[in-house]
Design a protein around this motif. Structure first.
Motif, PDB file in Angstrom:
ATOM      1  N   PHE A  37     -13.550  10.744  10.372  1.00  0.00           N
ATOM      2  CA  PHE A  37     -13.700  12.108   9.867  1.00  0.00           C
ATOM      3  C   PHE A  37     -12.720  12.367   8.726  1.00  0.00           C
ATOM      4  CE2 PHE A  37     -12.168  16.539  10.241  1.00  0.00           C
ATOM      5  CZ  PHE A  37     -13.308  17.167   9.782  1.00  0.00           C
ATOM      6  N   MET A  38     -11.468  11.902   8.909  1.00  0.00           N
ATOM      7  CA  MET A  38     -10.453  12.193   7.896  1.00  0.00           C
ATOM      8  C   MET A  38     -10.665  11.374   6.633  1.00  0.00           C
ATOM      9  SD  MET A  38      -7.039  13.014   9.930  1.00  0.00           S
ATOM     10  CE  MET A  38      -7.101  14.387  11.058  1.00  0.00           C
ATOM     11  N   GLN A  39     -11.321  10.217   6.773  1.00  0.00           N
ATOM     12  CA  GLN A  39     -11.550   9.397   5.594  1.00  0.00           C
ATOM     13  C   GLN A  39     -12.985   9.543   5.092  1.00  0.00           C
ATOM     14  OE1 GLN A  39     -10.381   5.733   7.299  1.00  0.00           O
ATOM     15  NE2 GLN A  39      -8.205   6.184   7.154  1.00  0.00           N
ATOM     16  N   ASP A  40     -13.665  10.563   5.586  1.00  0.00           N
ATOM     17  CA  ASP A  40     -15.010  10.889   5.127  1.00  0.00           C
ATOM     18  C   ASP A  40     -15.998   9.748   5.359  1.00  0.00           C
ATOM     19  OD1 ASP A  40     -16.861  12.585   4.223  1.00  0.00           O
ATOM     20  OD2 ASP A  40     -16.453  12.317   2.099  1.00  0.00           O
ATOM     21  N   ARG A  41     -16.006   9.222   6.578  1.00  0.00           N
ATOM     22  CA  ARG A  41     -17.022   8.239   6.948  1.00  0.00           C
ATOM     23  C   ARG A  41     -17.396   8.504   8.410  1.00  0.00           C
ATOM     24  NH1 ARG A  41     -14.090   4.394   9.699  1.00  0.00           N
ATOM     25  NH2 ARG A  41     -11.860   4.505   9.330  1.00  0.00           N
ATOM     26  N   TYR A  42     -18.285   7.691   8.990  1.00  0.00           N
ATOM     27  CA  TYR A  42     -18.812   8.026  10.307  1.00  0.00           C
ATOM     28  C   TYR A  42     -17.938   7.577  11.473  1.00  0.00           C
ATOM     29  CZ  TYR A  42     -23.196   9.574   8.361  1.00  0.00           C
ATOM     30  OH  TYR A  42     -24.133  10.260   7.684  1.00  0.00           O
ATOM     31  N   GLY A  43     -17.314   6.421  11.357  1.00  0.00           N
ATOM     32  CA  GLY A  43     -16.662   5.850  12.530  1.00  0.00           C
ATOM     33  C   GLY A  43     -17.705   5.161  13.372  1.00  0.00           C
ATOM     34  N   PRO A  44     -17.328   4.583  14.533  1.00  0.00           N
ATOM     35  CA  PRO A  44     -18.294   3.828  15.328  1.00  0.00           C
ATOM     36  C   PRO A  44     -19.410   4.737  15.855  1.00  0.00           C
ATOM     37  CG  PRO A  44     -16.261   4.104  16.527  1.00  0.00           C
ATOM     38  CD  PRO A  44     -16.004   4.592  15.147  1.00  0.00           C
ATOM     39  N   ASP A  45     -20.674   4.397  15.586  1.00  0.00           N
ATOM     40  CA  ASP A  45     -21.761   5.234  16.099  1.00  0.00           C
ATOM     41  C   ASP A  45     -22.951   4.394  16.568  1.00  0.00           C
ATOM     42  OD1 ASP A  45     -22.601   4.324  13.711  1.00  0.00           O
ATOM     43  OD2 ASP A  45     -23.409   6.217  13.002  1.00  0.00           O
ATOM     44  N   ARG A  46     -22.721   3.087  16.843  1.00  0.00           N
ATOM     45  CA  ARG A  46     -23.850   2.223  17.188  1.00  0.00           C
ATOM     46  C   ARG A  46     -24.108   2.168  18.685  1.00  0.00           C
ATOM     47  NH1 ARG A  46     -27.037   1.421  12.798  1.00  0.00           N
ATOM     48  NH2 ARG A  46     -25.771   2.901  11.646  1.00  0.00           N
ATOM     49  N   ALA A  47     -23.033   2.108  19.496  1.00  0.00           N
ATOM     50  CA  ALA A  47     -23.205   1.950  20.943  1.00  0.00           C
ATOM     51  C   ALA A  47     -23.398   3.317  21.592  1.00  0.00           C
ATOM     52  CB  ALA A  47     -21.990   1.240  21.545  1.00  0.00           C
ATOM     53  N   GLY A  48     -24.601   3.589  22.029  1.00  0.00           N
ATOM     54  CA  GLY A  48     -24.864   4.882  22.653  1.00  0.00           C
ATOM     55  C   GLY A  48     -24.927   5.988  21.611  1.00  0.00           C
ATOM     56  N   ILE A  49     -25.147   7.230  22.094  1.00  0.00           N
ATOM     57  CA  ILE A  49     -25.186   8.355  21.151  1.00  0.00           C
ATOM     58  C   ILE A  49     -23.758   8.628  20.691  1.00  0.00           C
ATOM     59  CG2 ILE A  49     -26.377  10.548  20.811  1.00  0.00           C
ATOM     60  CD1 ILE A  49     -26.729  10.439  23.975  1.00  0.00           C
ATOM     61  N   PHE A  50     -23.557   8.844  19.435  1.00  0.00           N
ATOM     62  CA  PHE A  50     -22.242   9.086  18.829  1.00  0.00           C
ATOM     63  C   PHE A  50     -21.239   7.986  19.181  1.00  0.00           C
ATOM     64  CE2 PHE A  50     -23.828  13.469  19.834  1.00  0.00           C
ATOM     65  CZ  PHE A  50     -24.281  13.741  18.556  1.00  0.00           C
ATOM     66  N   GLY A  51     -21.690   6.812  19.508  1.00  0.00           N
ATOM     67  CA  GLY A  51     -20.775   5.716  19.850  1.00  0.00           C
ATOM     68  C   GLY A  51     -20.075   5.922  21.170  1.00  0.00           C
ATOM     69  N   ILE A  52     -20.747   6.618  22.098  1.00  0.00           N
ATOM     70  CA  ILE A  52     -20.054   7.017  23.328  1.00  0.00           C
ATOM     71  C   ILE A  52     -19.783   5.824  24.247  1.00  0.00           C
ATOM     72  CG2 ILE A  52     -21.976   7.547  24.893  1.00  0.00           C
ATOM     73  CD1 ILE A  52     -19.960  10.391  24.491  1.00  0.00           C
ATOM     74  N   LEU A  53     -20.504   4.722  24.056  1.00  0.00           N
ATOM     75  CA  LEU A  53     -20.286   3.543  24.894  1.00  0.00           C
ATOM     76  C   LEU A  53     -19.338   2.549  24.248  1.00  0.00           C
ATOM     77  CD1 LEU A  53     -23.929   2.977  26.117  1.00  0.00           C
ATOM     78  CD2 LEU A  53     -22.054   4.028  27.342  1.00  0.00           C
TER      79      LEU A  53
END
Lengths: 347, 165
Positions: A37-53
């Motif tokens: 968020f602070m570097q204006d990108r998504y971060g991990p979002d592949r495992a589960g919804i929003f990368g929850i896994l």
């Protein structure tokens, strides 16, 4: 000692343990999300919804990696290092009061594992002091120059900042006049009684020292990857590395809980006694409020991590010895004078 | 009582291990465990404050410093300096002194008349503080003065001499 008491404590310990581990697990995800968020990108979002896994995948990966113990390493101490790190991180939450008492039927259940410990704050301090052994032993046993440098940095850093931390706590104890954590929290009921209003300077010193004790940025010199490859855990692989990283997140959680309960009223929230709720309701809401405070502190830890650059080592030492310690001593003297004036003229 | 004997055995065992291990880092680690058993002893005596302070100061601070210095020096067997005869001689004298003290204690100690604790709550923080700041105020202040002097002395010794140009 009755059996029901033992069972009650066992359940409480298990719940606290599980919550600690889950929060530490999801702190890893939160850290990467916040960084994104602070570097204006998504971060991990592949495992589960929003990368929850994602934390589960990371944990699984750690377990299946090859485990390497270097040939020149001291085997026993090499294994002992991460063990001590994770154990000291886990036992430190024993004295934190998670909430008020809960009434179930005619039983009163206290939401604190080690209740009535006369020296609760000091216990906490002792366990934190012990935590550095994990890093030192691991770094030394690796038989690697970079690991050793990281371990030595960790030791000197933790000793330096423990002094300022202790001194800032002394000023707080002069206000609260007790060493028992549950009494300190119970004193701060409502909003105006929070210790942060009485000890703002002490809180700032304590927080800076907590950052240093957790080896968090801007004080993460022991694992400074631009200078030391990986710091004290250069030689570690597999779950042993995972335990080191995990203990860092648990330490962060526990020190957030400590700051929330020492300075920000713990489970107390504004107008808690004016709402006309039942005692159980207040307790449950109090626990939730306490965890919200803790999560806010954890967010603050991460916010600082992705905002500030790392200190240089001499700057770190100067800040500890030449700024924080004199400030903390001045704080003690001021607190003493104010307490004396208050007791003689306004009581 | 069995707990006491078990912990006492552990203390003595790890104290002996401290002396007999060759590797200085292991020796320090055994000393850490010895201090931990002392903490358990204090808890058994219901001296909570003393226990926790022993834990923080000896295990948490002093032994970390010991370990720190040892790691920094990186003492190995081949770099270890030879022990001169003088050191051995001093060691023997110190050991003899300890033996004499033990013997004296044994002579004075009356086992048929054991000490009883008047107030079992004396080790708790509040009571200890009151005793320390009322009855034993002068010795307490004197010892803190001694510590302050030692601290200033250490800083003076560690300070570099100003460079001569």
């Amino acid at each position: 000692m009755e059996w029901s008491f033992v069972i009650e404590k066992l359940i409480l310990v298990s719940i606290v343990f599980v919550i600690t581990l889950v929060i530490a697990m999801y702190s890893t995800l939160a850290e990467r999300k916040i960084a994104g968020f602070m570097q204006d990108r998504y971060g991990p979002d592949r495992a589960g919804i929003f990368g929850i896994l994602q934390p589960l995948c990371d944990g699984g990966k750690f377990f299946f990696k090859e485990e390497i113990i270097p040939a020149g390493a001291h085997k026993v101490l090499f294994i002992l290092g991460p063990t001590i790190a994770i154990i000291t991180a886990c036992i430190s939450s024993a004295v934190i009061p998670w909430g008020q008492e809960l009434q179930i039927g005619d039983r009163t259940i206290s939401l604190q594992v080690a209740q009535g410990i006369n020296v609760g704050v000091l216990y906490m301090f002792g366990v934190i002091a012990l935590g550095v052994y994990g890093i030192m032993l691991g770094g030394w046993a690796s038989n690697n120059k970079f690991s050793l440098m990281g371990a030595i940095r960790a030791a000197s850093q933790s000793i330096s900042y423990e002094i300022a931390m202790g001194l800032s706590l002394i000023a707080l104890l002069m206000v609260t006049r007790t060493l028992t954590l549950e009494e300190i929290v119970a004193q701060q009921s409502g909003f105006v009684n929070w210790n942060i209003w009485a000890q703002p300077l002490g809180f700032i010193i304590f927080m800076v020292c907590a950052f240093a004790e957790c080896n968090r940025v801007p004080f993460d010199l022991p694992e400074c990857e631009t200078e030391l490859v990986g710091g004290y855990h250069t030689e570690y692989s597999s779950m042993k590395l995972g335990l080191y990283m995990f203990s860092e997140y648990i330490n962060m959680f526990v020190s957030s809980a400590l700051m929330a309960s020492l300075y920000f009223g713990g489970y107390n929230f504004p107008f808690m006694n004016d709402l006309g709720w039942s005692a159980n309701m207040i307790t449950i809401v109090g626990v939730i409020v306490f965890f919200v405070k803790i999560l806010l502190f954890i967010f603050f830890f991460m916010w600082v991590r992705w905002t500030l650059p790392r200190f240089r080592y001499d700057q770190l030492m100067n800040l500890g010895w030449k700024m924080l310690i004199p400030l903390a001593i001045a704080n003690i003297v001021l607190t003493g004078i104010f307490t004396l004036i208050k007791d003689t003229y306004f009581s | 009582m069995t707990v006491f004997y078990f912990v006492a055995f552990l203390s003595i065992f790890f104290a002996l291990m401290t002396i007999f291990t060759k590797n200085p880092v292991h020796s320090v680690l055994y000393l850490v465990i010895t201090f931990f058993t002392f903490t358990v002893h204090y808890i058994l005596l219901n001296a909570q404050f003393l226990a926790v302070v022993n834990f923080i100061v000896y295990m948490g601070a002093i032994m970390v410093l010991f370990l720190f210095v040892l790691m920094l020096l990186n003492l190995n067997k081949d770099t270890e300096p030879m022990k001169s005869n003088l050191v051995k001689f001093m060691g023997v004298i110190a050991g003899c002194c300890l033996l004499v003290t033990f013997f004296g204690v044994y002579r004075v100690f009356d086992i048929s008349n054991p000490l009883t604790v008047v107030n079992p709550e004396i080790g708790l923080v509040k009571n200890l503080g009151k005793v320390l700041f009322n009855e034993f105020l002068l010795p307490f202040e004197l010892s803190s003065l001694l510590l302050l002097t030692a601290m200033i002395g250490a800083i003076l010794l560690a300070k570099k001499e100003p460079k001569q140009i």
